[in-house]
Design an enzyme around this catalytic site. Structure first.
Site, PDB file in Angstrom:
ATOM      1  N   ARG A 110       0.822  -1.196   0.000  1.00  0.00           N
ATOM      2  CA  ARG A 110       0.000   0.000   0.000  1.00  0.00           C
ATOM      3  C   ARG A 110       0.863   1.256   0.000  1.00  0.00           C
ATOM      4  O   ARG A 110       1.780   1.372   0.807  1.00  0.00           O
ATOM      5  CB  ARG A 110      -0.866  -0.037   1.266  1.00  0.00           C
ATOM      6  CG  ARG A 110      -1.815   1.095   1.389  1.00  0.00           C
ATOM      7  CD  ARG A 110      -3.044   0.696   2.168  1.00  0.00           C
ATOM      8  NE  ARG A 110      -2.818   0.695   3.602  1.00  0.00           N
ATOM      9  CZ  ARG A 110      -3.815   0.687   4.473  1.00  0.00           C
ATOM     10  NH1 ARG A 110      -5.061   0.658   4.075  1.00  0.00           N
ATOM     11  NH2 ARG A 110      -3.564   0.688   5.754  1.00  0.00           N
ATOM     12  N   THR A 114      -1.394   7.655  -0.539  1.00  0.00           N
ATOM     13  CA  THR A 114      -2.638   7.604  -1.328  1.00  0.00           C
ATOM     14  C   THR A 114      -3.540   6.452  -0.886  1.00  0.00           C
ATOM     15  O   THR A 114      -4.716   6.410  -1.231  1.00  0.00           O
ATOM     16  CB  THR A 114      -2.323   7.394  -2.821  1.00  0.00           C
ATOM     17  OG1 THR A 114      -1.690   6.116  -2.958  1.00  0.00           O
ATOM     18  CG2 THR A 114      -1.410   8.474  -3.364  1.00  0.00           C
ATOM     19  N   ASP A 211      -1.436  -3.927  12.444  1.00  0.00           N
ATOM     20  CA  ASP A 211      -0.927  -4.385  11.144  1.00  0.00           C
ATOM     21  C   ASP A 211      -0.870  -5.916  11.155  1.00  0.00           C
ATOM     22  O   ASP A 211      -0.066  -6.520  11.869  1.00  0.00           O
ATOM     23  CB  ASP A 211       0.461  -3.787  10.893  1.00  0.00           C
ATOM     24  CG  ASP A 211       0.935  -4.089   9.475  1.00  0.00           C
ATOM     25  OD1 ASP A 211       1.147  -3.139   8.715  1.00  0.00           O
ATOM     26  OD2 ASP A 211       1.078  -5.282   9.128  1.00  0.00           O
ATOM     27  N   ASP A 214       2.553  -7.553  10.237  1.00  0.00           N
ATOM     28  CA  ASP A 214       3.550  -7.434  11.314  1.00  0.00           C
ATOM     29  C   ASP A 214       3.257  -8.407  12.452  1.00  0.00           C
ATOM     30  O   ASP A 214       4.171  -8.981  13.039  1.00  0.00           O
ATOM     31  CB  ASP A 214       3.561  -6.000  11.865  1.00  0.00           C
ATOM     32  CG  ASP A 214       4.371  -5.068  10.976  1.00  0.00           C
ATOM     33  OD1 ASP A 214       5.146  -5.568  10.129  1.00  0.00           O
ATOM     34  OD2 ASP A 214       4.213  -3.846  11.110  1.00  0.00           O
TER      35      ASP A 214
HETATM   36  N1  URA Z   1      -3.987  -3.674   6.947  1.00  0.00           N
HETATM   37  C1  URA Z   1      -3.706  -4.107   8.202  1.00  0.00           C
HETATM   38  O1  URA Z   1      -2.836  -4.940   8.401  1.00  0.00           O
HETATM   39  N2  URA Z   1      -4.428  -3.591   9.212  1.00  0.00           N
HETATM   40  C2  URA Z   1      -5.410  -2.687   9.047  1.00  0.00           C
HETATM   41  O2  URA Z   1      -6.037  -2.271  10.024  1.00  0.00           O
HETATM   42  C3  URA Z   1      -5.677  -2.264   7.728  1.00  0.00           C
HETATM   43  C4  URA Z   1      -4.956  -2.761   6.696  1.00  0.00           C
END
Ligand code: URA
Length: 220
Positions: A110, A114, A211, A214
């Site tokens: 990502r 943006t 995340d 992670d």
């Molecule tokens: N990606 C993630 O890992 N967590 C989120 O909250 C949104 C996108």
């Protein structure tokens, strides 16, 4: 399993799913426990996501008699498409449940400004032989803005696959993402374990679980 159906989304509704979602949400959950809770939910998600696969009758000889049993239709082309990297966590569950599936990795990350996806890996282009007979499960634990989900779906639709044969499977879906997918591709079913209300300014799901990549790969 009991499910709630709203728009073209199925949210798993089961106390054990909620229990495991609570484990995933907790910031103090270890990587090991996080992945085991996630796997438990993944099995339930996959059974739900695959429940409309076409079946046919097959004659079976039991130790007692001959009978006809439903089996998954022969010669289906089943594609499981994890969005890298977090979607990988669902791949081995997919192969356990659908051992005849083909795994096609979709590499996107990502753009943090943006919130649009940037592709870096897709070996699928031009290779699909039998789109009418193809069923696709797109895997990503988090459906946030819906931008990468949209791109992943588009990747398959443009190869002639019927959106009705595509399922987007996730752990947590934010309303924004569901709206984006349901509006752009109303026939694509979203299957999730949890529906969350909002996104923060960085595009993370609230309350979410942080995340996912992670936490799955211990890179916090
Ligand atoms: N990606 C993630 O890992 N967590 C989120 O909250 C949104 C996108």
């Amino acid at each position: 399993m009991e499910t709630l159906v709203k728009e073209n989304i199925t949210v798993l509704n089961h106390p054990l799913i909620k229990h495991n979602i609570a484990i995933l949400r907790d910031k103090n959950t270890s990587c090991e426990l996080f992945n085991s809770a996630l796997k438990r939910i993944a099995f339930a998600l996959f059974f739900e996501a695959s429940k409309y696969l076409p079946v046919e009758l097959k004659e079976i000889e039991t130790p007692i008699t001959t009978t006809k049993s439903e089996v998954i239709k022969n010669n289906l082309n089943i594609i499981v498409a994890p969005i890298l990297r977090a979607g990988l966590v669902f791949s081995d569950v997919a192969q356990t449940i659908l051992p005849f599936c083909h795994i096609h990795h979709l590499g996107m990350y990502r753009n943090e400004e943006t919130l649009e996806p940037i592709w870096y890996y897709n070996k699928m282009k031009g290779k699909l032989k039998d789109p009418d007979n193809t069923y696709v499960f797109i895997l990503d634990p988090m459906l946030a803005t819906g931008n990468s989900g949209y791109d992943a779906i588009h990747n398959f639709v443009k190869q002639g696959i019927n959106p009705k044969n595509i399922v987007f499977m996730c752990l947590i879906a934010a309303l924004n993402g569901v709206k984006k997918l349901n509006t752009s591709y109303p026939d694509v079913r979203v299957v999730t374990a949890q529906l969350d209300e909002a996104l923060n300014a960085k595009g993370y799901i609230i309350p979410g679980l942080g995340d996912a990549g992670d936490r799955i790969f211990n890179t916090l």
